[in-house]
Design a protein around this motif. Structure first.
Motif: not given
Lengths: 213, 213
Positions: B116-129, B131-135, B149-156
């Motif tokens: 979970t924390m590795d994914l948070r480390s690797a998360f790129r909010p500016e890229v995700a923003a 892209l369409p929301a994806t689960a 992933v929903d816009g720049p927000a991440l939930d693991v």
DNA sequence: CCGCATCCCATGTGATACTG
DNA sequence: CAGTATCACATGGGATGCGG
């Protein structure tokens, strides 16, 4: 499994294996200011045992974080590009730890390197960007620093040049940076002594460098 | 001077005194995912001796980083607000250490918390923003994670719900996150197995989570 | 003198066992 | 399950030595 490993496949775990040993990140911190000789590192790290310093330098070198570089007849240690990528880590740790600094104790020293990195931790580029370029000369205990702020850029070093505000302070400076002590109060109570320049500039300094939550 | 102190008055030094001991930041990392019980922490930290875990929990509690909280008949450990402020530190360390992760070894495990924390480390909010929301539903070794992933927000987490892409992978996933292995190659070579959804979504995943320099 | 290496002892760590 | 107790051992700390 090799000794001193955490047995987990994860980024944080790997980082702790590389720079998690005692003193390691403090060595990195000092090298983030610039290349340093063995003796300079030893002088900047109060009471680090010489065998530990030697061991850490070897380990950090083996990990590709720093390298020994020959510089005009002497050897200096300098960070590799990968080592320099630890700067965000060190700055984040510094900003966090700053808030937990109690009052300074007699035996605690301030080195030019530690103060330089603390200032970098506390620097607020977005605030500085809207202020005029300013050059400060700060004397902390024995450390003398030149601080040049130009827009969102910060340079801390020892170069000469014109100075807008020169001030001297003891180790009470952290109360200024934490916002606990207002600039005018700092001057009034003698925590900060203005040596040259208009004392109003200390307010600019305090808003440029700040670690308040 | 008290033992285990660095004798320096600086933010980084203070941080190292508070969370520089072995295992301390790994405990904080796991608690950044959420409150955990003693046994859950022990299970997530491979081979941490129980006495060390108990000692660290006491020290971190004394430092105001975590607290023991009673939760319906059992005690959980949870970060204080000040402890949660270590998140930037942990994420920065994770992103840095990720780049130095070699190939996974047999005895190295992946836990839900570490992943979970590795994914948070690797998360790129500016890229995700953009892209369409994806689960996503990802199975890593034994760990099963829901990634929204929903816009720049991440939930693991582990909540249920509709999933756009479900995939399973072993510990080779880090080669996908580092950009070393292209998504289509990862599928072709069997490193990633798509269980449900269109495999093109793995490309979206790989651009959303990335630690390349 | 600088840049380490060596020695010795205090302390922290790690494995195991044990208890409420 | 949630820790505590114990003990062997590795590491850290401090002093000292020593070659270039």
């Amino acid at each position: 499994m090799a000794p001193r490993e955490y047995g987990q496949f994860s980024g944080i775990t790997r980082a702790m294996e590389l720079v998690g040993e005692r003193w390691a990140l403090l060595i990195v911190r000092d090298l983030l200011v610039g290349p340093r000789r063995y003796g300079e590192l030893a002088a900047g790290l109060p009471r680090i045992p010489s065998n530990i310093l030697a061991a850490r330098l070897k380990e950090l070198q083996a990990a590709g974080i720093l390298r020994r570089a020959p510089r005009s007849r002497v050897v200096v240690y300098e960070l590799t590009p990968y080592g320099r990528e630890l700067e965000p880590v060190v700055l984040a740790l510094g900003a966090w730890g700053f808030k937990a600094m109690g009052d300074p104790r007699e035996e605690q020293i301030i080195t030019p390197e530690s103060m330089t990195m603390d200032l970098r931790s506390a620097f607020r580029p977005e605030v500085a960007a809207s202020l005029p370029a300013t050059a400060y000369a700060a004397r902390l205990d024995s450390a003398e620093l030149r601080i040049r702020v130009d827009g969102p850029a910060l340079d801390v070093g020892r170069e000469d040049g014109p100075v807008d505000l020169a001030f001297a302070t003891g180790r009470g400076i952290h109360r200024l940076l934490s916002g606990e002590l207002a600039p005018d109060r700092a001057i009034a109570t003698g925590v900060v002594e203005v040596l040259r320049g208009h004392s109003d500039l200390l307010g600019r300094f305090a808003s440029t460098f700040n670690v308040a939550a």
